[in-house]
Design an enzyme around this catalytic site. Structure first.
Site, short mmCIF file in Angstrom:
data_model
loop_
_atom_site.label_atom_id
_atom_site.label_comp_id
_atom_site.label_asym_id
_atom_site.label_seq_id
_atom_site.Cartn_x
_atom_site.Cartn_y
_atom_site.Cartn_z
CB ALA B 244 -8.65 -5.28 -3.20
CG ASP B 246 -3.56 -1.69 1.33
OD1 ASP B 246 -4.10 -1.53 2.44
OD2 ASP B 246 -2.74 -2.59 1.10
#
Lengths: 305, 305, 305, 305, 305, 305
Positions: B244, B246
């Site tokens: 999430a 990234d």
């Protein structure tokens, strides 16, 4: 060691199945299934993968009380890729693994218990200097205290060269009463390039009582000072050859522990090899004692109702 | 890096699924799916697992022409275990991996191509001294040649201590125009124990243009010299929080590359984060540009026919 | 085209696996895996299934920059049912698909790039009038601009009659320097009922340089004006014959691009065919260049450690 | 129709599961499971996919003796993609399918058998002109012969525009004694933009006896000339909303066939809807009569031993 | 007992997963994982399913040396069907099973070893007269020799009526120092219809030291002569409630064996219950001692890197 | 009966697949697929497993209207373990099952319908005294009312001894016009130890019109008063021999119902046997009438496009 198997090319991806892997654990399980008391000794990582390894050994009734958990090193891994229907490729992630840190101290306790037999493979000394020393120490110590030693050459090209293997394994073979090798491994415990007869003769001269030569689909030969015995392979439909050599070894050692005659040991050896190739997995298909008769050269495609 | 996921406790076993893993590749894929031209640079093993990594990057349209294959080192691995429905554990096998041998030379060519943006994470410098030097060299070189640098702190406790991370990442942050961190990572690029305001102020003082603080279910805050902007998270049913952060970063950088206003960049960032948590896998669920509107705070449980 | 495979009778149901399918993409992947630069050209649907197709082509390093997305037509589908262990049935859902709408305009750009070779199959012209015209136009244009043309007859009884196929493919073969056919397809590029010798002679007379006749388990024959060369099949355990012909073609064309002698081209062709039948999937098992030696007529059941 | 379900993004691939799909067959199965005699009428392809459809209908005890096999047209397909945990996307491959070729002749025999009830949906007339005529003919014929007609609006944006739907469905609704619609479908059987009250009033004026408005998590409303009745949804953990509307319809019609009072019909309708959303698949989780009490607003997480 | 789990309605079919099942083995595994020495005693079939049971117990480190193999009776089976997301149904095939033939003789040896604790459930006496006698004999014998007895009521409506259960379990409870029951099971060890206070008082009067009342999502209450203690449940995302009660019992008994105070025993009990409901399977998710802190009421959705 | 199949050793665990099993239902499905009207009669449990059985029979078009649901007895189960690639083991859980409680009353209605043929197997009378009486009653009643009787000996060593089987089946065979047996089953309907010729002669003497001897890979022999006819097996790649005998029987009876000559009946019988062994599952691979030509001794490895 944790074996991660893909059913097709690794590069394409797909699910991997987790298995307990390792030549020594295969042999240990083969013996335990046949009802022998057997302990597996080594180092495993102190994490979930190590727990996985121990769960399987315990499930199979192998004594793991002498196993040492290593909090600092990861589990050894093996990727086993079925590249084509006929070609299986193995890739190791064992450098720096818990198993590679095996030391003399790890083996002291278990050996002190005085087992009847100590089984070693040529893989352990390939893992690290420490492991090499530990294996050699154990072989010497075993002989000194009257424990028989068996050695399966188990040459792994991904781990070391033939030269390094020979330099290490040839002395080690001197401690063994049983040496097991495939035909192309024989000169790793003898002079470079030695043919079967020469290599076997040298081993017997050095005091090895029995030299077993695994021939795959052609069965196996057993050499002693009394001559040579051949056992044909038990015909089955082969689906997975991985682990067949270890199964063979377990069968032979089981026969030895049971006090069988050589020919009967060999028959049990090739029978266990047949179970291994007729089932999926390294050891999952190995027989319990009451199952030995399921494979006996009889008809293929049997349904027992 | 190859990510091996189990859907339950690793110790019990069961199938593992293979995925491309890695914070930088997640960001690269997030950007590529939105239509940006993006290259991923690094070392991958010259074997089947390395091929697996490259196949996925290429599939997603990420340029891999600058990737170097390392014939001597294995692929980095990550075991991702869903221990309970709420607790996911990660275990790395990256010591000695191809990726950990990243060097300045590996980055020279790609940087010479003059990208608009260089994205770094705090994971690379944790892998080895060489990788640390390479990351620092790249950041300095980028700034010198007018390429903007973004840095996601991405602290991994399994790889290094907070102290080591701080000593390395704080100087690195000085090269960045965008620094991304979760709230508890902020003091890894500032004084030990610094609170959010203090850490942010110090970063802005050092020339960072934007500091993004990821708040999970509470969204995110963006600090600039002009003040602070908050974006709430986009509500979705979360099934997998891995990746999430990234995704958030990819969304923000996409907005920046598109020349969006800060608030719109943030909105895209939290939208991509929502896609990541609403789908299984690290990056598999990330949206193409025409899919951005699928998640917009509207009703759950929609079937589009 | 998306290939949906069942491992048993379709009527009973069960999971289907999604694969990239299509004779031309099989050939393109075969070449790309061997390191050749190759582009695949065609129309794919502008939806998730089209994206699936492109992801796989890109993953394999096939250039897709010339592919056109069709917003109005669905993806072509192929159901591949393993009805019994020996009988595989294929069912097409290609009428009205994006691929069937291939037009001359779609091919203009890619051909203008001046490839060394244009590979066509007899499937494309069977899909629609437009596709027929596009294939014919491309063959003519290629010849005019010095690009060699190869044609694999690839007759599909589910798509058209032998008569229609012959009427279309016979003129098309006239543009080809290489024509590939199985024995029972030869008279589709010659007079009806022509035997092998007659059909080959006619093709060579019309200017075809090489005629390849695929013989399945019996290998292949290559005819030129200089005579005929036969290559036996490389013996492997066959698990999936789908895609074997395309693999054969890719191997031959790879050898041609590499400037190999005819006999070596043929050997590469049957080697790739062996890889295809020894692995599951249409193209998944095809070799990279460094893997060519894995299959060479040697022993079955090999484990490489 | 064959429904092909992916558990994640289609573009990434992965296994698809095959299911029987279709609003009318969902309703038929819902009724058959509750013990009603029910026949499904339509055209299915004369191939393995058609056989798949028939196997499932027969398995559920739905009479298929009136089904016509079409040797010339393929099966209709539906791809059902779980794009995120909350967003399911449906894509149809129904143009030119066997089902789309439904004709008046196909319905003549079954209607002549004099069923108590004829259930139609707004999907059939969207498939083709022939199907439109067949549905209209059947509705008229049913009314003429004393068979009650129910119509579920079931608007599918992928098949036609709201304008086309309204032009077709508004007259069709005139034949129905029961009209079922979600709130945003109501103006497809009334004036464009009509609100709920207006649309319902117009339907009742035209002779419709009962208008059911499906409200999802808010339950449903039933309008008759006597007023309006509301039934709250039965609270369950929702895992798959596909098929919930059809289950609702089946529950209502079951209650009508059993002669239940309106409030009890509505309760059965929302109960069946709850079964549909609490189980995976379109219809797989629907209850048999003795299972109706399993879901009754009581505690979640029950284990019955 | 072998537990066969389906992930959806059994009537529709689909794969079943094999698990070790049984309240007593769940408790044994819970204790073994926490490091306690524990043996499981009972009869298992002398076939592959019995072997399956033993493999799992051994894998978890539970001592199986006292288990008796029954050559004449099949393994007990339990079908566990997830009928809807919220409703799990259990169906037993235990009549005439090996487990149901448990006899006094089977327990004689293990009890003679003098364990600190004997754990019984209300399931064993429900299986057969012989099993009933064996359980009662063991409880009496244990008390006589100073072994503490714990009894989990574990009422199974599919095995016997409440009346029969009460008649059997009420006397059995008199031997126990710990009685565990859910709120609606309390009157099975007391007067019919007794409320919680009355039932608990009666049990304490009869000499039971601790009465534990399991309250599911509301935690648990522990009654002693000193009063009542309540522990709230540890909040987790529940995915599988099966086995939660057994986990609770294992946690409590572990605390007792560790000499913890009552409140700490209760906390461990609800923590193990939380592990059980947060993971799939009856016992697969139970914690090792070093994992106890993974669940502690803290944030959901944690990724540990 | 529900058949639970494992793809490897049961003791190791792994998923089981659920199938409809049973010699009589295999024959019924084989006939129904070929277009014959056929009913299956018996008792099935009144639970989800019973429902599973009925769903499959109905799916295949087998009339189940005469089936009786037994509310008091569980479903019969069969575990089918692939122990090695060549050895399949079957284990029954049928004692006390619904099917074992078959009674004369259960068969009265179906027989009164006056079928052309009644097919019995030697399994039914092995299940219980009641089932034995029912089978005998049905055979006698059939003969009395002009319904032909066929009997497949189907000896199951797990259910009864050869002596018990002979005592029961020999009289039963007297009612049959067709008796089917494998070579080693023949003396179960004749004198103990009778060779093939003797046993066949005795049966023909007792009025049996045709005696079929199944020879597996060697095909089959049919004896009548006119002599003996041999049909070789149809060569296919065998993957699953379970159900082959039932398929053979279905093929023969189909030919008889179609009025074919003996040699053609035999050919259909061995063709159906070939379908059974070439596909996975007991009956899943059986052909529809239009599929009979798919297997005809022609080439292996065919792909039909």
């Amino acid at each position: 060691m944790v074996s991660l198997r893909s059913s097709g090319p690794l590069a394409v991806g797909g699910p991997l199945t987790m298995h307990l892997g390792g030549a020594e654990s295969n042999v240990a399980i083969g013996l335990a299934r046949l009802g022998h008391r057997v302990a597996w000794v080594g180092r495993v990582s102190d994490d979930e993968l190590g727990e996985f390894v121990l769960r399987h050994l315990r499930a199979e009734g192998v004594d793991t009380s002498g196993v040492r958990r290593d909090p600092d090193r990861p589990a050894g891994l093996m990727f086993l890729e079925r590249r084509t229907e006929d070609v299986t490729r193995v890739q190791y992630h064992r450098a720096g693994s818990a198993g590679s840190a095996l030391s003399v101290d790890d083996l002291r306790g278990p050996l002190a218990a005085g087992p009847r037999l100590l089984h070693l493979t040529g893989i352990t000394p390939a893992l690290s200097d420490a492991a090499h020393q530990a294996a050699t120490w154990a072989a010497r110590e075993a002989v000194a205290s009257g424990t028989a030693v068996s050695l399966d050459v188990n040459y792994r090209a991904r781990l070391w060269s033939r030269e390094d293997a020979r330099a290490t394994l040839t002395p080690l073979a001197g401690y063994a009463s049983v040496v097991i090798a495939s035909a192309d491994e024989l000169d790793l415990v003898a002079e470079p390039g030695a043919d079967e007869a020469t290599a076997v003769a040298a081993l017997l001269d050095r005091g090895v009582r029995t030299v077993l030569v695994k021939l795959g689909a052609d069965g196996a030969r057993a050499y002693t000072r009394d001559g040579v015995t051949h056992a044909p392979a038990v015909p089955v439909t082969a689906v997975d050859t991985v682990g067949a050599g270890d199964a063979f070894t377990a069968g032979y050692l089981s026969g030895q522990l049971d006090g069988l005659a050589l020919v009967d040991r060999l028959h049990r050896a090739v029978t266990l090899g047949a179970f291994a190739v007729a089932g999926h997995g390294d050891w999952e298909g190995l027989p319990r004692r009451d199952e030995l008769s399921l494979i006996n050269g009889s008809a293929a495609g049997t349904t027992l109702r």
